[in-house]
Design an enzyme around this catalytic site. Structure first.
Site, PDB file in Angstrom:
ATOM      1  N   GLU A  27      29.406   1.403 -10.951  1.00 60.53           N
ATOM      2  CA  GLU A  27      28.489   1.879  -9.910  1.00 60.53           C
ATOM      3  C   GLU A  27      27.219   2.408 -10.564  1.00 60.53           C
ATOM      4  O   GLU A  27      27.126   2.463 -11.794  1.00 60.53           O
ATOM      5  CB  GLU A  27      29.164   2.972  -9.079  1.00 60.53           C
ATOM      6  CG  GLU A  27      29.615   4.175  -9.906  1.00 60.53           C
ATOM      7  CD  GLU A  27      30.342   5.243  -9.093  1.00 60.53           C
ATOM      8  OE1 GLU A  27      30.157   5.286  -7.873  1.00 60.53           O
ATOM      9  OE2 GLU A  27      31.080   6.036  -9.700  1.00 60.53           O
ATOM     10  N   ARG A  76      37.094  12.931   2.366  1.00 55.66           N
ATOM     11  CA  ARG A  76      36.881  12.806   0.924  1.00 55.66           C
ATOM     12  C   ARG A  76      36.856  14.183   0.258  1.00 55.66           C
ATOM     13  O   ARG A  76      37.393  14.358  -0.835  1.00 55.66           O
ATOM     14  CB  ARG A  76      35.583  12.035   0.647  1.00 55.66           C
ATOM     15  CG  ARG A  76      35.470  11.575  -0.795  1.00 55.66           C
ATOM     16  CD  ARG A  76      34.347  10.591  -0.993  1.00 55.66           C
ATOM     17  NE  ARG A  76      33.039  11.185  -0.726  1.00 55.66           N
ATOM     18  CZ  ARG A  76      31.895  10.504  -0.713  1.00 55.66           C
ATOM     19  NH1 ARG A  76      31.904   9.197  -0.947  1.00 55.66           N
ATOM     20  NH2 ARG A  76      30.747  11.104  -0.474  1.00 55.66           N
ATOM     21  N   LYS A 123      34.793  13.615  -5.967  1.00 57.40           N
ATOM     22  CA  LYS A 123      33.391  14.062  -6.031  1.00 57.40           C
ATOM     23  C   LYS A 123      33.390  15.502  -6.524  1.00 57.40           C
ATOM     24  O   LYS A 123      33.394  16.448  -5.727  1.00 57.40           O
ATOM     25  CB  LYS A 123      32.752  13.911  -4.648  1.00 57.40           C
ATOM     26  CG  LYS A 123      31.248  13.788  -4.694  1.00 57.40           C
ATOM     27  CD  LYS A 123      30.722  13.215  -3.404  1.00 57.40           C
ATOM     28  CE  LYS A 123      29.222  13.352  -3.283  1.00 57.40           C
ATOM     29  NZ  LYS A 123      28.433  12.677  -4.298  1.00 57.40           N
TER      30      LYS A 123
HETATM   31  N1  PMP Z   1      28.767   6.962  -6.456  1.00 56.81           N
HETATM   32  C1  PMP Z   1      28.484   8.192  -6.900  1.00 56.81           C
HETATM   33  C2  PMP Z   1      28.755   8.538  -8.316  1.00 56.81           C
HETATM   34  C3  PMP Z   1      27.924   9.132  -6.022  1.00 56.81           C
HETATM   35  O1  PMP Z   1      27.640  10.358  -6.444  1.00 56.81           O
HETATM   36  C4  PMP Z   1      27.666   8.752  -4.682  1.00 56.81           C
HETATM   37  C5  PMP Z   1      27.107   9.753  -3.712  1.00 56.81           C
HETATM   38  N2  PMP Z   1      25.830  10.197  -4.060  1.00 56.81           N
HETATM   39  C6  PMP Z   1      27.958   7.450  -4.286  1.00 56.81           C
HETATM   40  C7  PMP Z   1      28.527   6.581  -5.200  1.00 56.81           C
HETATM   41  C8  PMP Z   1      27.685   6.987  -2.884  1.00 56.81           C
HETATM   42  O2  PMP Z   1      28.589   7.608  -1.997  1.00 56.81           O
HETATM   43  P1  PMP Z   1      28.177   7.913  -0.499  1.00 56.81           P
HETATM   44  O3  PMP Z   1      27.768   6.644   0.100  1.00 56.81           O
HETATM   45  O4  PMP Z   1      29.432   8.457   0.114  1.00 56.81           O
HETATM   46  O5  PMP Z   1      27.088   8.903  -0.538  1.00 56.81           O
END
Ligand code: PMP
Length: 288
Positions: free
Chosen positions: A182, A50, A149
């Site tokens: 989300e 990622r 990200k």
């Molecule tokens: N959505 C956002 C906006 C995030 O910043 C994150 C990570 N903190 C997630 C979802 C969850 O991703 P992950 O499970 O890879 O940490």
């Protein structure tokens, strides 16, 4: 604490970068948050994938090969002697001028911080969270893709401010069409009639690594998991709801915009998946 910056370790107080770094000036950079469980780094390869995808989208060359950055991450975790903790891996554009041009920047910075993390109080994992749906929409896929990200989290921070202003600690963000995307730093799942649904990638989400682990765990337990479309109506009428994220892990949601989710307590399938998640984090992945 030893912080890694470009191949050297610094004490916390001396871990510094330039005020001309475009990571600071413009949020120009990418990052990952990664867990260490029982001295093992959880799903490191997926996080590296990622990171590289995020960097490619913003045309940011990472100054180390994937193998070398993986080694540096493992080494920084080892040097800090952390048994259970959290790694923040950051790549900034580096120092430039007071103009946007990223191609004038030099010395892109690679920073690795290893520390403890607790996103939510322990009791909230038992009791569940109350959340709101934010009026701030999630960034447009075509403008600043939520799939990347990046160091620019203002979209999420605006929604977080809304939540805190209403006495909640978390907000659910909708996309421009009004479909559920989300939470501000987590993905969302709802359970209805024994089926799990989570917004698909096209809804404008970061494709969470925890989300993917939970989908795998739920399917292994025989549940149907749909990556699809959810509206506020679906949230209000869900039997269960929970959030997933590296820092948050799996946490139940029991109230959305003051409507009780199901019976207003963490649901059975949620609790089952919380246990399964805990179990998997104790088992596998890279030894450090
Ligand atoms: N959505 C956002 C906006 C995030 O910043 C994150 C990570 N903190 C997630 C979802 C969850 O991703 P992950 O499970 O890879 O940490």
């Amino acid at each position: 604490m030893k912080v890694y910056i470009n191949g050297a370790y610094y004490n916390k107080d001396n871990a510094k970068i330039s005020v001309f770094d475009h990571g600071l000036l413009y949020g120009d950079g990418v990052f990952e948050g990664i867990r260490i469980y029982n001295r093992r780094i959880f799903r490191l390869e997926q996080h590296m994938n990622r990171l590289w995808e995020s960097a490619r989208t913003i045309a940011l060359p990472i100054g180390l090969s994937r193998k070398k950055l993986t080694q540096a991450t493992i080494e920084t975790a080892r040097v800090n002697k952390i048994v259970d903790g959290y790694i923040r891996l950051i790549v900034t554009r580096g120092t430039g001028t007071l103009g946007l041009n990223p191609f004038l920047c030099r010395n892109s910075q690679i920073i690795i911080i290893v520390d403890k993390i607790r996103l939510y109080d322990k009791e909230l994992y038992q009791k569940g969270l109350s959340v709101i749906t934010a009026s701030t929409p999630r960034n447009l896929n075509e403008a600043l893709s939520p799939r990347m990200k990046s160091l620019n989290y203002l979209n999420n921070i605006l929604a977080k401010i809304e939540a805190i202003n209403t006495g909640c600690i978390e907000a659910i963000m909708l996309n421009q069409q009004g479909y559920v995307a989300e939470a501000t730093g987590d993905n969302i799942f709802v359970v209805k009639g024994g089926t799990l649904t989570t917004p698909s990638k096209e809804m404008g989400i970061l494709e969470g690594i925890t989300r993917n682990v939970v989908i795998e765990l739920a399917r292994n337990q025989g549940y149907c998991v749909i990556e699809g479309v959810l509206t506020r109506h679906d949230l209000y009428n869900a039997d269960e709801c929970f959030l997933t994220g590296t820092a948050a892990e799996v946490i139940p949601v029991i109230k959305i915009d003051k409507r009780k989710v199901g019976k207003g307590v963490p649901g059975k399938i949620t609790r089952k998946l919380m246990c399964a998640f805990k179990e998997i984090t104790r088992r596998e992945d890279t030894e450090i």
